[in-house]
Scaffold this motif. Structure first.
Motif, PDB file in Angstrom:
ATOM      1  N   ALA A   1       0.817  -1.215   0.000  1.00 29.21           N
ATOM      2  CA  ALA A   1       0.000   0.000   0.000  1.00 29.21           C
ATOM      3  C   ALA A   1       0.850   1.265   0.000  1.00 29.21           C
ATOM      4  O   ALA A   1       0.368   2.332  -0.361  1.00 29.21           O
ATOM      5  CB  ALA A   1      -0.927   0.001   1.211  1.00 29.21           C
ATOM      6  N   GLY A   2       2.112   1.142   0.425  1.00 34.25           N
ATOM      7  CA  GLY A   2       2.949   2.327   0.565  1.00 34.25           C
ATOM      8  C   GLY A   2       3.917   2.560  -0.567  1.00 34.25           C
ATOM      9  O   GLY A   2       4.727   3.487  -0.500  1.00 34.25           O
ATOM     10  N   ARG A   3       3.854   1.769  -1.620  1.00 29.60           N
ATOM     11  CA  ARG A   3       4.870   1.823  -2.660  1.00 29.60           C
ATOM     12  C   ARG A   3       5.052   3.234  -3.207  1.00 29.60           C
ATOM     13  O   ARG A   3       4.091   3.948  -3.472  1.00 29.60           O
ATOM     14  CB  ARG A   3       4.551   0.853  -3.791  1.00 29.60           C
ATOM     15  N   ALA A   4       6.332   3.638  -3.373  1.00 30.19           N
ATOM     16  CA  ALA A   4       6.666   5.015  -3.748  1.00 30.19           C
ATOM     17  C   ALA A   4       7.579   5.031  -4.961  1.00 30.19           C
ATOM     18  O   ALA A   4       8.384   4.121  -5.171  1.00 30.19           O
ATOM     19  CB  ALA A   4       7.350   5.726  -2.576  1.00 30.19           C
ATOM     20  N   ASP A   5       7.453   6.104  -5.759  1.00 33.79           N
ATOM     21  CA  ASP A   5       8.322   6.284  -6.918  1.00 33.79           C
ATOM     22  C   ASP A   5       9.735   6.699  -6.512  1.00 33.79           C
ATOM     23  O   ASP A   5      10.705   6.323  -7.166  1.00 33.79           O
ATOM     24  CB  ASP A   5       7.726   7.336  -7.851  1.00 33.79           C
ATOM     25  N   PHE A   6       9.857   7.474  -5.441  1.00 36.60           N
ATOM     26  CA  PHE A   6      11.178   7.845  -4.938  1.00 36.60           C
ATOM     27  C   PHE A   6      11.043   8.364  -3.517  1.00 36.60           C
ATOM     28  O   PHE A   6       9.934   8.602  -3.014  1.00 36.60           O
ATOM     29  CB  PHE A   6      11.860   8.876  -5.851  1.00 36.60           C
ATOM     30  N   GLY A   7      12.191   8.527  -2.852  1.00 34.67           N
ATOM     31  CA  GLY A   7      12.223   9.021  -1.485  1.00 34.67           C
ATOM     32  C   GLY A   7      12.836  10.406  -1.413  1.00 34.67           C
ATOM     33  O   GLY A   7      13.722  10.755  -2.209  1.00 34.67           O
ATOM     34  N   LEU A   8      12.365  11.186  -0.444  1.00 32.42           N
ATOM     35  CA  LEU A   8      12.810  12.566  -0.244  1.00 32.42           C
ATOM     36  C   LEU A   8      13.126  12.752   1.232  1.00 32.42           C
ATOM     37  O   LEU A   8      12.380  12.276   2.095  1.00 32.42           O
ATOM     38  CB  LEU A   8      11.680  13.502  -0.670  1.00 32.42           C
ATOM     39  N   PHE A   9      14.220  13.464   1.538  1.00 38.76           N
ATOM     40  CA  PHE A   9      14.604  13.647   2.939  1.00 38.76           C
ATOM     41  C   PHE A   9      15.235  15.019   3.120  1.00 38.76           C
ATOM     42  O   PHE A   9      16.121  15.408   2.350  1.00 38.76           O
ATOM     43  CB  PHE A   9      15.603  12.569   3.365  1.00 38.76           C
ATOM     44  N   ALA A  10      14.782  15.762   4.137  1.00 41.11           N
ATOM     45  CA  ALA A  10      15.320  17.095   4.425  1.00 41.11           C
ATOM     46  C   ALA A  10      16.665  16.960   5.122  1.00 41.11           C
ATOM     47  O   ALA A  10      16.736  16.530   6.272  1.00 41.11           O
ATOM     48  CB  ALA A  10      14.342  17.887   5.291  1.00 41.11           C
ATOM     49  N   VAL A  11      17.727  17.334   4.428  1.00 43.67           N
ATOM     50  CA  VAL A  11      19.078  17.206   4.965  1.00 43.67           C
ATOM     51  C   VAL A  11      19.389  18.334   5.940  1.00 43.67           C
ATOM     52  O   VAL A  11      19.920  18.116   7.035  1.00 43.67           O
ATOM     53  CB  VAL A  11      20.099  17.199   3.815  1.00 43.67           C
ATOM     54  N   ARG A  12      19.071  19.535   5.531  1.00 40.92           N
ATOM     55  CA  ARG A  12      19.255  20.708   6.393  1.00 40.92           C
ATOM     56  C   ARG A  12      18.008  21.563   6.231  1.00 40.92           C
ATOM     57  O   ARG A  12      17.951  22.436   5.381  1.00 40.92           O
ATOM     58  CB  ARG A  12      20.516  21.485   5.989  1.00 40.92           C
ATOM     59  N   PRO A  13      16.979  21.319   7.055  1.00 42.89           N
ATOM     60  CA  PRO A  13      15.658  21.915   6.829  1.00 42.89           C
ATOM     61  C   PRO A  13      15.687  23.436   6.773  1.00 42.89           C
ATOM     62  O   PRO A  13      16.527  24.096   7.398  1.00 42.89           O
ATOM     63  CB  PRO A  13      14.852  21.426   8.034  1.00 42.89           C
ATOM     64  N   ALA A  14      14.732  23.972   6.023  1.00 41.44           N
ATOM     65  CA  ALA A  14      14.590  25.421   5.951  1.00 41.44           C
ATOM     66  C   ALA A  14      14.159  25.993   7.294  1.00 41.44           C
ATOM     67  O   ALA A  14      14.444  27.154   7.616  1.00 41.44           O
ATOM     68  CB  ALA A  14      13.571  25.785   4.873  1.00 41.44           C
ATOM     69  N   GLN A  15      13.479  25.196   8.092  1.00 47.65           N
ATOM     70  CA  GLN A  15      13.099  25.596   9.451  1.00 47.65           C
ATOM     71  C   GLN A  15      12.981  24.338  10.303  1.00 47.65           C
ATOM     72  O   GLN A  15      12.897  23.233   9.789  1.00 47.65           O
ATOM     73  CB  GLN A  15      11.774  26.357   9.439  1.00 47.65           C
ATOM     74  N   GLY A  16      12.992  24.519  11.608  1.00 51.99           N
ATOM     75  CA  GLY A  16      12.858  23.388  12.514  1.00 51.99           C
ATOM     76  C   GLY A  16      14.141  22.585  12.639  1.00 51.99           C
ATOM     77  O   GLY A  16      15.212  22.980  12.164  1.00 51.99           O
ATOM     78  N   SER A  17      14.024  21.428  13.277  1.00 53.01           N
ATOM     79  CA  SER A  17      15.186  20.593  13.560  1.00 53.01           C
ATOM     80  C   SER A  17      15.370  19.542  12.479  1.00 53.01           C
ATOM     81  O   SER A  17      14.497  19.331  11.637  1.00 53.01           O
ATOM     82  CB  SER A  17      15.030  19.911  14.921  1.00 53.01           C
ATOM     83  N   THR A  18      16.510  18.884  12.499  1.00 49.04           N
ATOM     84  CA  THR A  18      16.796  17.862  11.506  1.00 49.04           C
ATOM     85  C   THR A  18      16.683  16.471  12.117  1.00 49.04           C
ATOM     86  O   THR A  18      16.944  16.276  13.299  1.00 49.04           O
ATOM     87  CB  THR A  18      18.210  18.043  10.916  1.00 49.04           C
TER      88      THR A  18
ATOM     89  N   GLY B   1       4.929  19.887   5.702  1.00 44.94           N
ATOM     90  CA  GLY B   1       5.439  21.240   5.513  1.00 44.94           C
ATOM     91  C   GLY B   1       6.172  21.823   6.693  1.00 44.94           C
ATOM     92  O   GLY B   1       6.597  22.979   6.651  1.00 44.94           O
ATOM     93  N   ALA B   2       6.353  21.048   7.767  1.00 47.79           N
ATOM     94  CA  ALA B   2       6.969  21.586   8.981  1.00 47.79           C
ATOM     95  C   ALA B   2       8.448  21.891   8.810  1.00 47.79           C
ATOM     96  O   ALA B   2       9.012  22.667   9.583  1.00 47.79           O
ATOM     97  CB  ALA B   2       6.763  20.618  10.144  1.00 47.79           C
ATOM     98  N   ASP B   3       9.100  21.279   7.817  1.00 50.21           N
ATOM     99  CA  ASP B   3      10.509  21.572   7.549  1.00 50.21           C
ATOM    100  C   ASP B   3      10.692  22.839   6.726  1.00 50.21           C
ATOM    101  O   ASP B   3      11.823  23.228   6.426  1.00 50.21           O
ATOM    102  CB  ASP B   3      11.159  20.398   6.794  1.00 50.21           C
TER     103      ASP B   3
END
Length: 418
Positions: free
Chosen positions: A240-257, A373-375
């Motif tokens: 059910a969760g299959r994804a085309d690709f993964g995305l990860f915030a390396v150094r977020p625009a705001q908040g913690s990493t 959107g919290a990042d």
């Protein structure tokens, strides 16, 4: 919280405890339990199979149900809280309240509820706030992490079982660690402390080289690549969760990493037998922050807008670069010589070798905190059709065990022309 499938509570919304009064008569006390309304969409709890309801309406509904059953003493335990003005300098038994959702709750819920115990905000207060009829009742929060213990003494009318509100006493007690520990409690604490230490030292996986958060000139790091590969793998390990690709915030625009450490091959000369090991405690500490991995639907245009948000103008006139890592099946080229908002060409963002199509939908995997959107990547928050996969820590352990041994990537997934 209600199940979206059945419409019924997923946990017991209240429980009843019995206390003895004069002449052996027993009296019921009802405890109503509330979590935060946004639990189904909060970053650390995201669960699309749940439905949240208004706390005030829920509290009043169960209070009425309990009173109909003859329970005349009622207490609310609510996850959300509040704080005092200048809370760091406020007395632990003060009640000079400033803000927080628990304040509206206290002002509006059934006046027959005689005490409100809050949390989540990690502050301390011990306030007597008026109910809708103007009668005071304790509204309390006892800091966090075992720093304080709140004690509320309720006195029941032996004839009716109702609380004699004018006799209520509430106190926050600081935990001073200067008393003899309870022997049974100490046994339990020592058992789990020892268990945690042993578990932390267990092998969770193996690596063939260092993974670090050090960014190259294109904003790519081996830890970031690892994280993006993990969320992509985790999503694709569920149908059910299959994804085309993964995305990860390396150094977020705001908040913690969610990248909190580096996985280093060498542990030092005195622990050569552990070289190349990722310890269980390291795996938990260095990647993740108790977020579920989500798979969501985004259009190619929404993905393009998200990638453009890696460059964000600041008030001082500078531009903050907040790189996003992508899974190993992606190759992307950005043009930083172009104006902000025009640096991402869909033709140069390749997923499995195919250019990003702005018109078609894609399934994207990432942490809930990033996707809501919290990042600081607001374009992500318009996603649809979310599916929850593993929580980050547990899923990452599963990933390491499935991989056998992992090696750092060559950091060639992203190219930025300037």
């Amino acid at each position: 919280m209600l199940s979206r499938k059945t419409g019924k509570p997923v946990l017991r919304p209240y429980n009843i405890e019995w206390v003895k009064g004069p002449n052996g008569r027993r009296h019921p006390i009802g405890f109503i339990h509330l979590t935060v309304t946004n639990t189904p969409v909060g970053s650390s709890s995201y669960e699309p199979r749940l439905i949240g309801h208004d706390q005030i309406e829920t509290a009043n509904r169960y209070a009425a149900r309990l009173k109909k059953r003859g329970v005349n003493a009622l207490v609310i335990s609510v996850h959300d809280g509040a704080q005092q003005h200048d809370n760091w300098n406020a007395p632990i038994n003060g009640g000079n309240m400033s803000t927080g959702p628990a304040l509206e709750l206290a002002a509006r819920i059934d006046p027959d509820i005689c005490a409100i115990i809050t949390g989540h905000w990690h502050w301390w207060f011990n306030a007597m706030l008026p109910d809708p009829n103007g009668a005071p009742r304790p509204v309390v929060e006892a800091s966090h992490a075992g720093q304080m213990i709140n004690e509320i003494n309720l006195f029941l009318d032996p004839a009716t079982g109702k609380v004699k509100r004018d006799l209520t006493i509430s106190t926050n007690h600081p935990v001073t660690l200067d008393i003899e520990p309870d022997a049974e409690m100490l046994r339990v604490v020592n058992y789990w402390t020892s268990y945690g230490e042993r578990r932390s030292a267990e092998p969770a996986g193996r690596l063939t080289g260092d993974f670090t958060r050090t960014l190259n000139e294109h904003g790519e790091s081996t830890m970031g690549d690892l994280a993006a590969d993990f969320v992509h793998w985790d999503a694709n390990s569920y149908d059910a969760g299959r994804a085309d690709f993964g995305l990860f915030a390396v150094r977020p625009a705001q908040g913690s990493t969610a990248l909190r450490g580096d996985f280093l091959y060498s542990k030092g000369r005195d622990t050569a037998d552990k070289d190349g090991l990722i310890l269980y405690g390291e795996a938990y500490a260095y990647l993740g922050y108790e977020n579920p991995v989500l798979t969501v639907t985004l259009t190619g245009e929404q993905i393009r807008q998200t990638l453009e948000q890696q460059w964000q103008p600041q008030r001082d006139g500078t531009v903050k670069f907040a790189p996003l890592a992508v899974s190993s099946n992606v190759r992307a080229t950005y043009d930083a010589s172009q104006p902000i908002g025009r640096r991402v060409d869909p033709a140069s963002f390749l997923i499995d070798g195919t250019p990003l199509d702005p018109a078609r939908p894609y399934r994207v995997a990432g942490l809930a905190y990033t996707l809501i959107g919290a990042d600081g990547f607001g374009a992500l928050a318009s996603f649809t059709d979310p599916v929850r996969n593993d929580r980050d820590h547990e899923g990452f352990i599963r990933y390491l065990r499935a991989m056998g041994a992992i090696g750092p990537s060559p950091r060639d997934r992203i190219t930025i022309r300037s």
